[in-house]
Structures are given as structure tokens and as C-alpha cells.
Design an enzyme around this catalytic site. Structure first.
Site, PDB file in Angstrom:
ATOM      1  N   HIS A 179      -9.982   7.176   6.431  1.00 43.23           N
ATOM      2  CA  HIS A 179      -9.920   6.026   5.522  1.00 43.23           C
ATOM      3  C   HIS A 179     -10.771   4.889   6.103  1.00 43.23           C
ATOM      4  O   HIS A 179     -10.826   4.712   7.317  1.00 43.23           O
ATOM      5  CB  HIS A 179      -8.459   5.577   5.346  1.00 43.23           C
ATOM      6  CG  HIS A 179      -8.297   4.600   4.234  1.00 43.23           C
ATOM      7  ND1 HIS A 179      -8.606   3.264   4.379  1.00 43.23           N
ATOM      8  CD2 HIS A 179      -7.900   4.759   2.950  1.00 43.23           C
ATOM      9  CE1 HIS A 179      -8.399   2.651   3.221  1.00 43.23           C
ATOM     10  NE2 HIS A 179      -7.961   3.533   2.337  1.00 43.23           N
ATOM     11  N   GLU A 213     -10.243   1.862   6.393  1.00 45.76           N
ATOM     12  CA  GLU A 213      -9.511   0.928   7.265  1.00 45.76           C
ATOM     13  C   GLU A 213      -9.398   1.498   8.677  1.00 45.76           C
ATOM     14  O   GLU A 213      -9.402   0.748   9.656  1.00 45.76           O
ATOM     15  CB  GLU A 213      -8.127   0.625   6.658  1.00 45.76           C
ATOM     16  CG  GLU A 213      -8.272  -0.307   5.460  1.00 45.76           C
ATOM     17  CD  GLU A 213      -7.235  -0.113   4.371  1.00 45.76           C
ATOM     18  OE1 GLU A 213      -6.190   0.504   4.607  1.00 45.76           O
ATOM     19  OE2 GLU A 213      -7.483  -0.619   3.249  1.00 45.76           O
ATOM     20  N   GLY A 267      -8.691  -3.156  -2.458  1.00 45.22           N
ATOM     21  CA  GLY A 267      -7.803  -4.311  -2.375  1.00 45.22           C
ATOM     22  C   GLY A 267      -8.432  -5.614  -2.843  1.00 45.22           C
ATOM     23  O   GLY A 267      -7.901  -6.694  -2.596  1.00 45.22           O
ATOM     24  N   GLY A 309      -4.083   2.443  -3.748  1.00 42.13           N
ATOM     25  CA  GLY A 309      -3.372   1.669  -2.725  1.00 42.13           C
ATOM     26  C   GLY A 309      -2.308   0.799  -3.373  1.00 42.13           C
ATOM     27  O   GLY A 309      -1.234   1.272  -3.750  1.00 42.13           O
TER      28      GLY A 309
HETATM   29  P1  13P Z   1      -6.370  -0.447  -3.505  1.00 43.57           P
HETATM   30  O1  13P Z   1      -5.974   0.470  -4.644  1.00 43.57           O
HETATM   31  O2  13P Z   1      -5.271  -1.384  -3.095  1.00 43.57           O
HETATM   32  O3  13P Z   1      -7.674  -1.109  -3.760  1.00 43.57           O
HETATM   33  O4  13P Z   1      -6.590   0.513  -2.211  1.00 43.57           O
HETATM   34  C1  13P Z   1      -7.392   1.629  -2.321  1.00 43.57           C
HETATM   35  C2  13P Z   1      -7.234   2.439  -1.090  1.00 43.57           C
HETATM   36  O5  13P Z   1      -7.643   2.043  -0.025  1.00 43.57           O
HETATM   37  C3  13P Z   1      -6.528   3.731  -1.208  1.00 43.57           C
HETATM   38  O6  13P Z   1      -6.673   4.488  -0.064  1.00 43.57           O
END
Ligand code: 13P
Length: 252
Positions: free
Chosen positions: A96, A98, A174, A235
Site C-alpha cells: 500500500h 502508505e 483520502g 478506505g
Molecule cells: P480512501 O478510500 O479513504 O481514499 O482510501 C483508499 C485506500 O487507500 C484504500 O486502500
């Protein structure tokens, strides 16, 4: 080749065990008559066995958000593929953005993690995607090429029969910004042809490609309708069962 859409919820670092179980149970209730779509939720490691037990026998599958590639040993704070499997999960999210951004995960690391997952029969969801700066510099395709080619280096296509790839443009995660229809379409088409080049036409045809990045009930139908999009990695909007069910039911 028909690919059953996968709608997956990445709960990131949200919800305690009891909160996760409550949402999972509520979602299982709301999903009880859903057909033609696979649903997966990925809670934190701590909640995973609790959530997996609470949705057992329902249509909801579970996944982890990460793993460590060693089987066991002195790796303080890490969790192995075997442990995830034993917790009752079927899937694991790997690479991911992140994790790449905050925990310095490289493509070589990602590759070893995918190997560890497939060795125990966990289905890997490989996440790829460009940053805003990379898109501005027109490096989107070269970045994706590297993330996929290096992440899947050394694999035979039989080992990757359960592979899922999630395209998540970093700038859309996000932020409330979703990639445009044409942007999503051209990337998914690119990924499918890359899989054909790396493996085979059949392999490319059978591999599900998810879109992720600010997927909401309001835009799910449009995004899921794009050619070569086989589901979503969600997310924020997956944290609430009433919101998530409206993404799962995008086709209604
Ligand atoms: P969001 O749907 O909050 O934008 O996050 C996406 C995500 O990182 C899913 O792994």
C-alpha cells in the site's frame, strides 16, 4: 473470461477489536443477499481473528493490511503470513502506498511479501500507484511498470493465480479527489497489457484490477462501470457499514 468483482475495505489504523466486530457483523447482515460480488474487509492485525470469527459462514471474507515475509524469528513487532492465515484471513494487502511512503517499503520488499503470501495460500492484493508529482512529470506509466514488474519479479504465473492488483493513485487517497474516468481507464488498460507482456494473455484476462482512491457510494457505479475495473479498494467509506454497503451494491 469473467472476473467476479471484488469490493475490499481497507480499515487502516481505525477501530478497536469490539468496534471492528460490531461493524463487521452489521455489514454481514446488510450483505446477506448480495450476489455476484465478492466482499472483503481488512481490519488491523489485532482485530483480524475477532472479525474473521465473527463473519465466518457469511459472504464476507477478511484480509490483513500487511505481513512480514520471514516465516518466524526474532523480528519484533512483525506478523508472518502463517499467522495471518491462522487468524482466518483469505487476503493480504501488500505494498500500500502508505507503507511505501511511511515505512520505506521498496518493490523488492513487496516482492518478498507476495512470495510469502502465496506460499501459504493467501491471496495478495498488490497496490500500485503514482504520486501527484510523478503524474505531473508524466511518469505514471513508468512508475506503474516498475512497481508491477519488480513486485512480481521471479514469479511463475501459476503462483500468481489469485493475484489482485489495486491501482490507487496516491493523490486520490483520502483526498476526496478521484481519478477521472479516462485516467482510470487508461491505467487499467495499461496494467492489463503489462500483465500480458509479463505473463500471458490468459493470465492478464483472469487477474482482477481494482481501483482505489476516494471511492464513495456516489461515484462507485461510474468507477465500477469502467472497462477493466474489476472492483474497488475502499478506505474511509468502508469504515461505516451503511456507507460501504452502498458501494457493494453499486450495481443496483
Ligand atoms: P480512501 O478510500 O479513504 O481514499 O482510501 C483508499 C485506500 O487507500 C484504500 O486502500
Amino acid at each position: 473470461m469473467s472476473r467476479i468483482p471484488l469490493i475490499a475495505g481497507n480499515w487502516k489504523m481505525y477501530k478497536t477489536g469490539p468496534q471492528a466486530v460490531e461493524t463487521a457483523r452489521e455489514l454481514a447482515r446488510l450483505c446477506s443477499d448480495v450476489q455476484g460480488v465478492e466482499v472483503m474487509i481488512a481490519p488491523t492485525f489485532l482485530s483480524l481473528p475477532l472479525v474473521a470469527a465473527s463473519v465466518k459462514g457469511t459472504c464476507i471474507k477478511t484480509g490483513a493490511q500487511n505481513l512480514y515475509f520471514e516465516k518466524q524469528g526474532a523480528f519484533t513487532g512483525e506478523i508472518s503470513a502463517d499467522m495471518i492465515k491462522a487468524a482466518g484471513a483469505q487476503y493480504v494487502i501488500i505494498g500500500h502506498s502508505e507503507r511505501r511512503q511511511y515505512f520505506a517499503e521498496t518493490d523488492a520488499f513487496v516482492c518478498r511479501k507476495i512470495k510469502a503470501a502465496v506460499e501459504v495460500g493467501l491471496k495478495p492484493i498488490l497496490c500500485v500507484g503514482e504520486t501527484e508529482g510523478q503524474r505531473d512529470e508524466e511518469k505514471t506509466f513508468s512508475i506503474l511498470d516498475k512497481q508491477v514488474s519488480d513486485g512480481l519479479k521471479g514469479f511463475g504465473r501459476d503462483e500468481l493465480k489469485d493475484l489482485v492488483i489495486a491501482y490507487e493513485p496516491v493523490w486520490a487517497i483520502g483526498t476526496g479527489k478521484t481519478a477521472g474516468i479516462e485516467q482510470v481507464h487508461e491505467v487499467h488498460q495499461y496494467l492489463r497489457s503489462l500483465l500480458e507482456t509479463l505473463f500471458s494473455r490468459d493470465f492478464a484476462d483472469q487477474t482482477r484490477l481494482l481501483y482505489g482512491g476516494s471511492v464513495k457510494p456516489e461515484n462507485a457505479k461510474e468507477l465500477m462501470g469502467i472497462k477493466d475495473v474489476d472492483g474497488a479498494l475502499v478506505g474511509g467509506a468502508s469504515l461505516d457499514a451503511n456507507q460501504f454497503i452502498n458501494i457493494i451494491r453499486y450495481n443496483i
